[in-house]
Write a protein that holds these residues in place. Structure first.
Motif, PDB file in Angstrom:
ATOM      1  N   ILE A   1      -2.442 -33.557 -25.530  1.00 31.31           N
ATOM      2  CA  ILE A   1      -2.655 -35.013 -25.454  1.00 31.31           C
ATOM      3  C   ILE A   1      -3.535 -35.363 -24.260  1.00 31.31           C
TER       4      ILE A   1
ATOM      5  N   ILE B   1       2.183 -30.498 -26.429  1.00 31.72           N
ATOM      6  CA  ILE B   1       2.157 -31.820 -25.790  1.00 31.72           C
ATOM      7  C   ILE B   1       0.984 -31.933 -24.824  1.00 31.72           C
TER       8      ILE B   1
ATOM      9  N   SER C   1       6.343 -39.755 -22.534  1.00 29.87           N
ATOM     10  CA  SER C   1       7.515 -39.863 -23.411  1.00 29.87           C
ATOM     11  C   SER C   1       7.720 -38.564 -24.174  1.00 29.87           C
ATOM     12  N   ALA C   2       6.640 -37.952 -24.633  1.00 30.97           N
ATOM     13  CA  ALA C   2       6.766 -36.694 -25.372  1.00 30.97           C
ATOM     14  C   ALA C   2       7.444 -35.643 -24.507  1.00 30.97           C
TER      15      ALA C   2
ATOM     16  N   ILE D   1      11.142 -36.582 -24.310  1.00 33.52           N
ATOM     17  CA  ILE D   1      11.884 -36.388 -25.563  1.00 33.52           C
ATOM     18  C   ILE D   1      12.136 -34.904 -25.809  1.00 33.52           C
ATOM     19  N   VAL D   2      11.047 -34.126 -25.707  1.00 31.89           N
ATOM     20  CA  VAL D   2      11.215 -32.683 -25.934  1.00 31.89           C
ATOM     21  C   VAL D   2      12.139 -32.094 -24.879  1.00 31.89           C
TER      22      VAL D   2
ATOM     23  N   VAL E   1       2.318 -41.874 -24.156  1.00 30.42           N
ATOM     24  CA  VAL E   1       2.680 -40.916 -25.206  1.00 30.42           C
ATOM     25  C   VAL E   1       2.990 -39.569 -24.568  1.00 30.42           C
TER      26      VAL E   1
END
Lengths: 401, 171
Positions: free
Chosen positions: A305, A302, A329-330, A333-334, A326
């Motif tokens: 990014i 991640i 959120s990544a 989420i992870v 992104v």
């Protein structure tokens, strides 16, 4: 550092009493546990403030009208006083009065710094480079090797950083930081040396990047290298600090870019794109992937990014904002999927900052200020609501298992 | 070992400070004498107060220059620039050229100064700082007695090769 430990100790004492009441451990066992954590001396803070105040007195005195007169006799008076402080400190240190000894050494160092700038000013020396700061940083670092008290490390690092912010970028100071100061940060001689070193390094690299204004975006490369070095650091405590500092710096850099690209003139030919930059970046990406393949930390991808140079993409402003979202959120989420506490905390923070960035960028100019704050507050409320719901879901899932 | 290092450090610090003082006295011997002309201020009110101030910052003719004196590419605010000064018939030093590359001169009536903070002060004119413009008034009280900010004044400095200056005269 000291305060943190103290708070932990008092917390432990409190919790421990509960355990005794509940019959988990006996009173004696609690005492044995508590004795393993030595009580910190509160005196250290008092002494620190005493040093600060006396140091300030010293500086204001040296820059007073009395001292501004350019006469050798006054310089000698000031220098003798500085020497007196140093020698007193050294004597106290040798008589095992470590704290007082180091305090007076610190005061001597402050006295020397002040008198150096005083004579430069009084005797009309033109400063075109940061040589006084180079001298200060070297003297401070050598004093640290003698007395190995962390305050001396901090103060010389501060002198170095101020020197770097003064005028042109100084490669000498930078090399001094990389060779001299980094040694103690990697050795982890004290809890906060990596923190101080990391922050100073980032400031140095910002100065380096902005000294080539058209190529300021090389900062991405510098941070990437810093991050990879952090990955390769064996000592876990140091590595974690460096990772945190490099990643949060590159994140904030992207936030800064989101504002920076808003000014139209920046993108109209005021920046020069370089092919070399892309080549170096690709090599670093390759290195990163290699490290992650070996260590099997897939979630860390991640972070890649953050190092994408949005400047090279079409619509850089939009791309930077997308990148921020992104990334956060990544992380979230992870974090939720694998139940990584740290990812969730940092993801939340990153998401908040990204939202705030976009919100300020687009709403500050057009909206009524009261409405601006109101809607900002509402966004945060709804955000916290969603987060809380997610957290509960995960908790339920956990309890079912 | 650490004892020796400590005393060496003390000696080193003292000598750095004393060297600056010592060098100041060597300017008389090794410095080059240069006379500059000030740009008069229009504000009258500043006039009487000069002696009450700790420092005074001169604004010389050489602090501004026309664009055609500039040789080289556009530079950053922080980039050092090099200014070649040449003495004119009346003994005043004026700007010959300004550039971003280091320049040398061996001629007797020329000198190179390093400047910073270059910016366009008005259309086709640049402003540059040299770092010696600010002078301690208290230390040169006798020189400042007849100084008027509203008049063009000749000010003489001595420039040492090690970038130290000494105010000699204000006419």
């Amino acid at each position: 550092m000291k305060r943190g430990d103290e708070m932990n100790l008092s917390k432990l004492e409190k919790e421990g009493k509960k355990w005794v009441d509940q019959g988990i451990i006996s009173e004696e066992q609690l005492n044995v546990i508590l004795n393993n954590y030595p009580k910190k001396d509160a005196n250290i803070l008092v002494v620190l403030f005493a040093v600060l105040l006396t140091g300030l007195a010293l500086i204001t005195f040296i820059f007073s009208d009395w001292a501004q007169v350019a006469h050798l006799s006054r310089v000698i008076v000031i220098l003798s006083f500085t020497l007196f402080l140093y020698i007193l400190g050294d004597q106290l240190y040798r008589r095992k009065q470590t704290l007082y000894g180091v305090s007076f050494i610190l005061l001597g160092y402050i006295g020397f710094s002040a008198s150096l700038f005083l004579v430069i000013n009084n005797y009309n020396l033109i400063l075109h480079s940061s040589w006084p700061f180079i001298i200060l940083a070297i003297v401070g670092l050598l004093l640290y090797t003698i007395y190995s008290h962390v305050y001396l490390y901090y103060i010389s690092l501060i002198a170095l950083t101020i020197g770097q912010l003064y005028g042109e970028f100084s490669y000498v100071l930078f090399i001094l930081l990389i060779i001299g100061f980094s040694y103690f940060a990697f050795r982890y001689t004290s809890k906060l040396t990596p923190h101080f070193f990391g922050v100073s390094l980032v400031i140095n690299l910002i100065a380096l990047a902005t000294s080539f204004s058209a190529y300021y975006y090389w900062f991405i490369i510098y941070m990437f290298i810093f991050y990879i070095i952090a990955e390769l650091t064996f000592k876990k405590e140091v590595a974690n600090v460096f990772k945190f500092i490099s990643l949060s710096s590159i994140f904030l850099f992207n936030v800064f870019q989101a504002f920076y690209f808003q000014e139209d003139y920046i993108l109209d030919g005021n920046l020069e794109l370089s092919g070399l930059f892309l080549v170096v970046l690709l090599i670093l990406f390759g290195g990163f992937i290699l490290i992650k393949r070996i260590t099997f930390k897939r979630a860390d991808y991640i972070y890649l990014i953050l190092f994408i140079p949005t400047l090279y993409l079409p619509y850089p402003l939009l791309m930077t904002i997308i990148l921020l979202f992104v990334f956060s959120s990544a992380l979230l989420i992870v974090g939720y999927k694998k139940d990584y506490r740290q990812f969730i905390t940092y993801g939340t923070l990153a998401f908040l900052l990204s939202t705030l960035t976009v919100y300020i960028e687009y709403a500050w100019e057009v909206m009524n200020k009261s409405l601006f704050f109101l809607i900002g507050g509402l966004i945060l409320f709804s955000f916290s609501f969603i987060l809380e719901r997610n957290r509960r879901k995960i908790k339920e899932k956990g309890s079912v298992k | 070992m650490k004892r020796i290092l400590f005393y060496f450090l003390l000696l080193f610090q003292v000598s750095v400070v004393l060297l600056v003082v010592l060098q100041y006295n060597l300017i008389d011997k090794y410095g080059a004498e240069i006379t500059l002309i000030t740009q008069p201020w229009e504000e009258e009110y500043y006039e009487d107060d000069i002696l009450a101030y700790q420092d005074y910052t001169f604004e010389f003719e050489i602090n501004t220059f026309a664009k055609d004196k500039w040789v080289g590419e556009e530079v950053n605010y922080q980039t050092p620039v090099f200014v070649l000064l040449k003495e004119n018939q009346s003994g005043i030093y004026e700007i010959e050229k300004v550039t971003d590359k280091e320049i040398q001169t061996n001629k007797s009536k020329e000198i190179v100064l390093q400047g910073t903070n270059l910016y366009e002060s008005e259309a086709d004119f640049f402003h540059v700082d040299y770092g010696f413009e600010t002078v301690n008034v208290k230390n040169h009280q006798d020189l400042f007695e007849d100084f008027k900010v509203s008049e063009e004044t000749e000010v003489t400095f001595k420039f040492a090769p090690w970038k130290q200056t000494k105010l000699i005269q204000i006419n």
